[in-house]
Design an enzyme around this catalytic site. Structure first.
Site, PDB file in Angstrom:
ATOM      1  N   CYS A 167       0.837  -1.194   0.000  1.00 36.28           N
ATOM      2  CA  CYS A 167       0.000   0.000   0.000  1.00 36.28           C
ATOM      3  C   CYS A 167       0.871   1.243   0.000  1.00 36.28           C
ATOM      4  O   CYS A 167       2.076   1.186   0.244  1.00 36.28           O
ATOM      5  CB  CYS A 167      -0.909   0.025   1.235  1.00 36.28           C
ATOM      6  SG  CYS A 167      -2.020  -1.394   1.358  1.00 36.28           S
TER       7      CYS A 167
ATOM      8  N   GLY B  85      -0.466   0.538  -5.138  1.00 30.58           N
ATOM      9  CA  GLY B  85      -1.760  -0.095  -4.937  1.00 30.58           C
ATOM     10  C   GLY B  85      -2.794   0.485  -5.873  1.00 30.58           C
ATOM     11  O   GLY B  85      -2.947   1.707  -5.949  1.00 30.58           O
TER      12      GLY B  85
ATOM     13  N   ASN C 160       0.281   0.454   5.990  1.00 29.73           N
ATOM     14  CA  ASN C 160       0.969  -0.323   4.958  1.00 29.73           C
ATOM     15  C   ASN C 160       1.729  -1.445   5.636  1.00 29.73           C
ATOM     16  O   ASN C 160       2.597  -1.193   6.477  1.00 29.73           O
ATOM     17  CB  ASN C 160       1.941   0.573   4.182  1.00 29.73           C
ATOM     18  CG  ASN C 160       2.786  -0.218   3.188  1.00 29.73           C
ATOM     19  OD1 ASN C 160       2.360  -1.237   2.668  1.00 29.73           O
ATOM     20  ND2 ASN C 160       4.003   0.249   2.934  1.00 29.73           N
ATOM     21  N   GLY C 161       1.414  -2.679   5.290  1.00 26.46           N
ATOM     22  CA  GLY C 161       2.094  -3.819   5.892  1.00 26.46           C
ATOM     23  C   GLY C 161       1.142  -4.960   6.151  1.00 26.46           C
ATOM     24  O   GLY C 161       0.073  -5.065   5.533  1.00 26.46           O
TER      25      GLY C 161
ATOM     26  N   TYR D  38      11.508  -3.924  -6.679  1.00 26.75           N
ATOM     27  CA  TYR D  38      10.282  -3.800  -7.479  1.00 26.75           C
ATOM     28  C   TYR D  38       9.349  -2.661  -7.071  1.00 26.75           C
ATOM     29  O   TYR D  38       8.930  -1.867  -7.901  1.00 26.75           O
ATOM     30  CB  TYR D  38       9.503  -5.122  -7.411  1.00 26.75           C
ATOM     31  CG  TYR D  38       8.151  -5.096  -8.093  1.00 26.75           C
ATOM     32  CD1 TYR D  38       8.045  -5.189  -9.480  1.00 26.75           C
ATOM     33  CD2 TYR D  38       6.975  -4.985  -7.361  1.00 26.75           C
ATOM     34  CE1 TYR D  38       6.807  -5.169 -10.116  1.00 26.75           C
ATOM     35  CE2 TYR D  38       5.732  -4.957  -7.980  1.00 26.75           C
ATOM     36  CZ  TYR D  38       5.652  -5.051  -9.353  1.00 26.75           C
ATOM     37  OH  TYR D  38       4.426  -5.025  -9.969  1.00 26.75           O
TER      38      TYR D  38
END
Length: 508
Positions: A2, A31, A105-106, A262
């Site tokens: 995210c 995202g 985020n996670g 990435y």
């Protein structure tokens, strides 16, 4: 994975929404399943717009006009825990105590334990399957214990300290307390990134402050003094002060190395490591691997990247090998990143919609395709076939990352071992599975060295997808099996009866 951001403007008469929207556009690569913004206006009134879809689809001019206030929190997501239902779009909100908004985020690795605690002990209702809602309610429950009419920074630090003791896994968080300010914090291992910066207000005295997943957001919005929120650190920005405290200090900081491979934009710097430079160095080391494998039988005519993430590595690889670099694929930029699309069949169909091979760069040639990684193998297989369809004689395939053989539990959607093409396969087997003449994988030690070269203070990274070593130390085979079941493509389909989230009004 995210993307998150939070903004507080010094001038209370200004609106934060336009720059929060811009931040989401800059983080869209992290995202593409859902997006949301919550702002805080006069007397602590909260305004929300969120839903499934790309940023450009969720936020219409009419919706944006309704998001009043000089501070807010924003989020883009793709589902790693829970489902892609509308109700799981973030940020999440809980009204008690004090009105808290949170973007996460996670992924939490003890979510079952937390869900039980919140239900049986804290008596807090959880409305979704998202672990982010658990994180929010743990924080809220800790703040509730103060029993105070108005809280201060020390109360927030105490609540966060309790959260650090209760929540395990990976989390970078941007939060907002209604009428008070914004907060940013990271898990003690620093697995997920979060940066913080300020700029002089253009409309009055004082400074504007912002948190974001990547430094590119703050760069684009002219913020300065940009730095990483440290692992285990909590940064509180109120209307009058900035207070920060590192509550947990782990022996080792272990950022996720896949950010550099990435996820992150090449123009970002994460934990002191410039992503673009790290990818260039990955190309240097990958060239050595190709040279070693082919030796005197080197018959590559041209190096072609798989757009976009692999371009830096491919460019440097071609330079090291003394081979021409060509752009052989034209990319449709209006199709999302296939790796983070929910559903294997959707990923497969979208590869050819996203990329088109140019015959003049392939016909009659032995080509070396370079990609950032090989995950499920879906994209790689389709791309290799596209190269053959337009006349490539041989197709070699090089991955800037090592073979991915293990599931990720820290917020990347590749949990199932069965979905990973390299799991249980040799390099030759992988080549056969994706249709390549030969496959070259980066060595893990070389990948780590490519990142550490720019910040030697980071001694280790989370490399669990490559070596199966989970830095939080709490990941069992039973947990991996449960996670695989919950994250399957079938589980991510929208549930019957799932409607609009109960809580703040969603502007139509």
């Amino acid at each position: 994975m995210c993307g998150i951001s939070a903004l507080l403007l010094a001038d209370s008469s200004q609106a934060a929404v336009s720059e929060l929207l811009e931040s989401l556009g800059l983080l869209q690569h992290r995202g593409q399943d859902a997006a949301g913004i919550v702002t805080c206006g006069h007397k602590g009134r909260l305004f929300q717009c969120k839903g499934n879809g790309m940023v450009r689809d969720v936020f219409t001019p009419q919706r944006l006009m309704a998001l009043a206030g000089n501070m807010g929190v924003a989020h883009v997501r793709y589902p790693t825990a829970g489902t892609p239902a509308d109700s799981e779009a973030q940020p999440f909100y809980v009204n008690s105590p004090y009105g808290i908004v949170m973007a996460h985020n996670g992924n939490l690795t003890n979510d079952s334990e937390l869900r039980h605690f919140l239900d049986y002990d804290a008596h807090r209702h959880i409305n979704t399957d998202s672990d982010s809602e658990l994180l929010l309610n743990i924080f809220a429950n800790n703040l509730q214990k103060t029993g105070k009419f108005r809280i201060n920074e020390q109360d927030i630090f105490s609540a966060a300290a309790g959260l650090y003791g209760e929540c395990r896994g990976a989390y970078a968080v941007a939060a907002m307390l209604a009428g008070f300010g914004i907060i940013g914090f990271r898990d003690p291992h620093g697995i997920r990134p979060l940066v913080f910066g300020r700029r002089k207000s253009s409309t009055g005295p004082g400074y504007d402050y912002m948190f974001a997943s990547e430094s590119v957001v703050l760069d684009a919005l002219d913020f300065t003094d940009i730095e990483d929120v440290q692992p285990g650190e909590v940064v509180i920005v109120s209307k009058t002060a900035v207070t920060r405290r590192r509550l947990v200090v782990e022996e080792r900081i272990t950022p996720c190395i896949f950010e550099y491979v990435y996820f992150a934009r090449p123009d970002s710097t994460i934990d002191g490591i410039p992503v673009y430079n790290a990818r260039l160095d990955m190309g240097v080391k990958l060239a050595s691997k190709v040279r070693q494998a082919l030796g005197d039988s080197m018959d590559i005519d041209v190096v072609i990247p798989v757009p976009d993430t692999s371009r830096a590595a491919a460019l440097q690889l071609s330079h090291e090998l003394g081979l021409p670099y060509r752009e052989g694929f034209n990319k449709n930029r209006y199709v999302g990143r296939t790796f983070i699309m929910p559903g294997q069949e959707m990923r497969r169909k979208n590869v050819r919609r996203k990329l088109n091979a140019m015959p003049t760069e392939f016909k009659g040639l032995n080509v070396l395709l370079v990609d950032d990684s090989i995950v499920r193998g879906t994209t790689s297989q389709e791309i290799i076939q596209m190269a053959r369809d337009v006349g490539a004689r041989k197709v070699y395939f090089a991955s800037a990352a090592p073979a991915i053989r293990f599931p990720n539990v820290y917020g990347i959607d590749m949990p199932s071992i069965d979905e990973l093409v390299a799991s249980g396969r040799s390099d030759d087997d992988v080549a056969g599975a994706i249709g390549a003449d030969m496959v070259f994988f980066q060595d893990l030690d070389d990948l780590i060295a490519s990142c550490r070269a720019f910040n030697p203070r980071i001694a280790a990274f989370d490399t669990s997808v490559f070596d199966g070593k989970y830095v939080t130390g709490d990941v069992t085979a039973e947990y991996l099996h449960k996670l695989e079941m919950r994250r399957s493509d079938a589980a991510k389909q929208k549930k019957p009866g799932d409607g609009e989230v109960i809580g703040l009004h969603n502007y139509k």
